[in-house]
Design a protein around this motif. Structure first.
Motif, PDB file in Angstrom:
ATOM      1  N   MET A   1      30.761  39.981  21.802  1.00 14.45           N
ATOM      2  CA  MET A   1      31.192  39.343  23.032  1.00 14.45           C
ATOM      3  C   MET A   1      29.977  39.066  23.913  1.00 14.45           C
ATOM      4  SD  MET A   1      33.730  40.722  26.041  1.00 14.45           S
ATOM      5  CE  MET A   1      35.230  40.163  25.273  1.00 14.45           C
ATOM      6  N   SER A   2      30.011  37.988  24.650  1.00 14.30           N
ATOM      7  CA  SER A   2      28.934  37.608  25.551  1.00 14.30           C
ATOM      8  C   SER A   2      28.909  38.500  26.786  1.00 14.30           C
ATOM      9  CB  SER A   2      29.115  36.157  25.990  1.00 14.30           C
ATOM     10  OG  SER A   2      29.072  35.299  24.880  1.00 14.30           O
ATOM     11  N   GLU A   3      27.754  38.569  27.389  1.00 16.23           N
ATOM     12  CA  GLU A   3      27.579  39.309  28.637  1.00 16.23           C
ATOM     13  C   GLU A   3      28.399  38.632  29.738  1.00 16.23           C
ATOM     14  OE1 GLU A   3      23.695  41.247  30.731  1.00 16.23           O
ATOM     15  OE2 GLU A   3      23.518  39.192  30.019  1.00 16.23           O
ATOM     16  N   LEU A   4      29.077  39.429  30.540  1.00 15.19           N
ATOM     17  CA  LEU A   4      29.909  38.916  31.625  1.00 15.19           C
ATOM     18  C   LEU A   4      29.161  39.012  32.939  1.00 15.19           C
ATOM     19  CD1 LEU A   4      33.283  40.560  30.582  1.00 15.19           C
ATOM     20  CD2 LEU A   4      32.459  38.252  30.094  1.00 15.19           C
ATOM     21  N   ALA A   5      29.520  38.137  33.884  1.00 19.48           N
ATOM     22  CA  ALA A   5      28.857  38.115  35.186  1.00 19.48           C
ATOM     23  C   ALA A   5      29.889  37.988  36.290  1.00 19.48           C
ATOM     24  CB  ALA A   5      27.874  36.943  35.258  1.00 19.48           C
ATOM     25  N   VAL A   6      29.529  38.507  37.445  1.00 16.98           N
ATOM     26  CA  VAL A   6      30.334  38.362  38.657  1.00 16.98           C
ATOM     27  C   VAL A   6      29.404  37.892  39.762  1.00 16.98           C
ATOM     28  CG1 VAL A   6      31.669  39.590  40.405  1.00 16.98           C
ATOM     29  CG2 VAL A   6      31.978  40.150  37.990  1.00 16.98           C
ATOM     30  N   TRP A   7      29.792  36.809  40.433  1.00 21.04           N
ATOM     31  CA  TRP A   7      29.094  36.324  41.618  1.00 21.04           C
ATOM     32  C   TRP A   7      30.063  36.475  42.780  1.00 21.04           C
ATOM     33  CZ3 TRP A   7      24.808  35.301  44.028  1.00 21.04           C
ATOM     34  CH2 TRP A   7      24.815  34.513  45.172  1.00 21.04           C
ATOM     35  N   ALA A   8      29.664  37.206  43.808  1.00 17.42           N
ATOM     36  CA  ALA A   8      30.527  37.411  44.969  1.00 17.42           C
ATOM     37  C   ALA A   8      29.751  37.060  46.230  1.00 17.42           C
ATOM     38  CB  ALA A   8      30.993  38.860  45.035  1.00 17.42           C
ATOM     39  N   THR A   9      30.412  36.396  47.150  1.00 14.83           N
ATOM     40  CA  THR A   9      29.826  36.194  48.471  1.00 14.83           C
ATOM     41  C   THR A   9      30.684  36.970  49.460  1.00 14.83           C
ATOM     42  OG1 THR A   9      31.060  34.139  48.769  1.00 14.83           O
ATOM     43  CG2 THR A   9      28.785  33.945  47.996  1.00 14.83           C
ATOM     44  N   GLY A  51      25.116  37.372  48.997  1.00 15.23           N
ATOM     45  CA  GLY A  51      25.606  37.114  47.657  1.00 15.23           C
ATOM     46  C   GLY A  51      25.271  38.304  46.777  1.00 15.23           C
ATOM     47  N   VAL A  52      26.209  38.664  45.915  1.00 22.29           N
ATOM     48  CA  VAL A  52      26.002  39.770  44.980  1.00 22.29           C
ATOM     49  C   VAL A  52      26.218  39.206  43.578  1.00 22.29           C
ATOM     50  CG1 VAL A  52      26.781  42.058  44.263  1.00 22.29           C
ATOM     51  CG2 VAL A  52      26.869  41.418  46.690  1.00 22.29           C
ATOM     52  N   PHE A  53      25.266  39.462  42.686  1.00 20.29           N
ATOM     53  CA  PHE A  53      25.360  38.995  41.307  1.00 20.29           C
ATOM     54  C   PHE A  53      25.178  40.193  40.388  1.00 20.29           C
ATOM     55  CE2 PHE A  53      23.460  37.268  37.401  1.00 20.29           C
ATOM     56  CZ  PHE A  53      24.451  36.375  37.044  1.00 20.29           C
ATOM     57  N   ASP A  54      26.165  40.459  39.570  1.00 23.78           N
ATOM     58  CA  ASP A  54      26.130  41.572  38.620  1.00 23.78           C
ATOM     59  C   ASP A  54      26.371  41.021  37.226  1.00 23.78           C
ATOM     60  OD1 ASP A  54      26.282  43.347  40.879  1.00 23.78           O
ATOM     61  OD2 ASP A  54      28.455  43.345  40.756  1.00 23.78           O
ATOM     62  N   THR A  55      25.785  41.666  36.221  1.00 24.79           N
ATOM     63  CA  THR A  55      26.116  41.345  34.839  1.00 24.79           C
ATOM     64  C   THR A  55      26.496  42.620  34.102  1.00 24.79           C
ATOM     65  OG1 THR A  55      23.797  41.466  34.120  1.00 24.79           O
ATOM     66  CG2 THR A  55      24.643  39.291  34.748  1.00 24.79           C
ATOM     67  N   THR A  90      33.672  35.097  41.890  1.00 21.73           N
ATOM     68  CA  THR A  90      33.717  34.192  40.757  1.00 21.73           C
ATOM     69  C   THR A  90      33.311  34.978  39.521  1.00 21.73           C
ATOM     70  OG1 THR A  90      33.105  32.313  42.141  1.00 21.73           O
ATOM     71  CG2 THR A  90      32.793  32.065  39.769  1.00 21.73           C
ATOM     72  N   ASN A  91      34.159  34.970  38.501  1.00 19.82           N
ATOM     73  CA  ASN A  91      33.837  35.603  37.219  1.00 19.82           C
ATOM     74  C   ASN A  91      33.258  34.552  36.296  1.00 19.82           C
ATOM     75  OD1 ASN A  91      34.894  38.340  37.638  1.00 19.82           O
ATOM     76  ND2 ASN A  91      36.821  37.266  37.895  1.00 19.82           N
ATOM     77  N   ALA A  92      32.286  34.963  35.469  1.00 17.92           N
ATOM     78  CA  ALA A  92      31.607  34.015  34.599  1.00 17.92           C
ATOM     79  C   ALA A  92      31.127  34.716  33.329  1.00 17.92           C
ATOM     80  CB  ALA A  92      30.427  33.399  35.336  1.00 17.92           C
ATOM     81  N   THR A  93      30.615  33.925  32.424  1.00 18.66           N
ATOM     82  CA  THR A  93      29.992  34.424  31.200  1.00 18.66           C
ATOM     83  C   THR A  93      28.548  33.951  31.197  1.00 18.66           C
ATOM     84  OG1 THR A  93      32.086  34.287  30.029  1.00 18.66           O
ATOM     85  CG2 THR A  93      30.101  34.397  28.683  1.00 18.66           C
ATOM     86  N   VAL A  94      27.625  34.841  30.900  1.00 20.46           N
ATOM     87  CA  VAL A  94      26.210  34.493  30.852  1.00 20.46           C
ATOM     88  C   VAL A  94      25.979  33.630  29.610  1.00 20.46           C
ATOM     89  CG1 VAL A  94      23.857  35.375  30.645  1.00 20.46           C
ATOM     90  CG2 VAL A  94      25.533  36.580  32.080  1.00 20.46           C
TER      91      VAL A  94
END
Length: 101
Positions: A1-9, A51-55, A90-94
């Motif tokens: 599975m690909s690495e997941l990311a979260v971008w939050a403001t 902004g907070v960005f986590d993977t 916002t949820n995303a995939t790296v």
């Protein structure tokens, strides 16, 4: 599975920036101990917006983070006292990751 990311403001209440940055520093210490968290960044967008960005390595790591000490409940508990409203998430995939630096 690909690495997941979260971008939050998130908007900080006026005059609470220093306290918010201490909250983010505590969050970093918690995230550093989460084995599936692969990165954590906080950026100041303007005087009251961050902004907070986590993977995360996988879905299990993301779910553990959400339930953990710097996750959803910790942030939502500060709404109205530190933060103006819940974060916009916002949820995303790296797709591509650069070299650490």
């Amino acid at each position: 599975m690909s690495e997941l990311a979260v971008w939050a403001t998130i908007t900080v209440l006026p005059g609470r920036q220093a306290e918010a940055e201490r909250f983010f520093a505590r969050s970093r210490a918690i995230l550093d101990a989460e084995p599936g968290t692969t990165s954590f960044f906080v950026v100041r967008i303007d005087d009251e917006t961050y902004g907070v960005f986590d993977t995360f390595a996988d879905r299990a790591a993301l779910e553990a983070h959400i339930a953990g000490g710097s996750g959803r409940d910790a942030v939502y508990a500060q709404v109205g006292t530190l933060f103006a409203a819940p974060p916009a998430i916002t949820n995303a995939t790296v797709v591509e990751r650069g070299a650490a630096g």
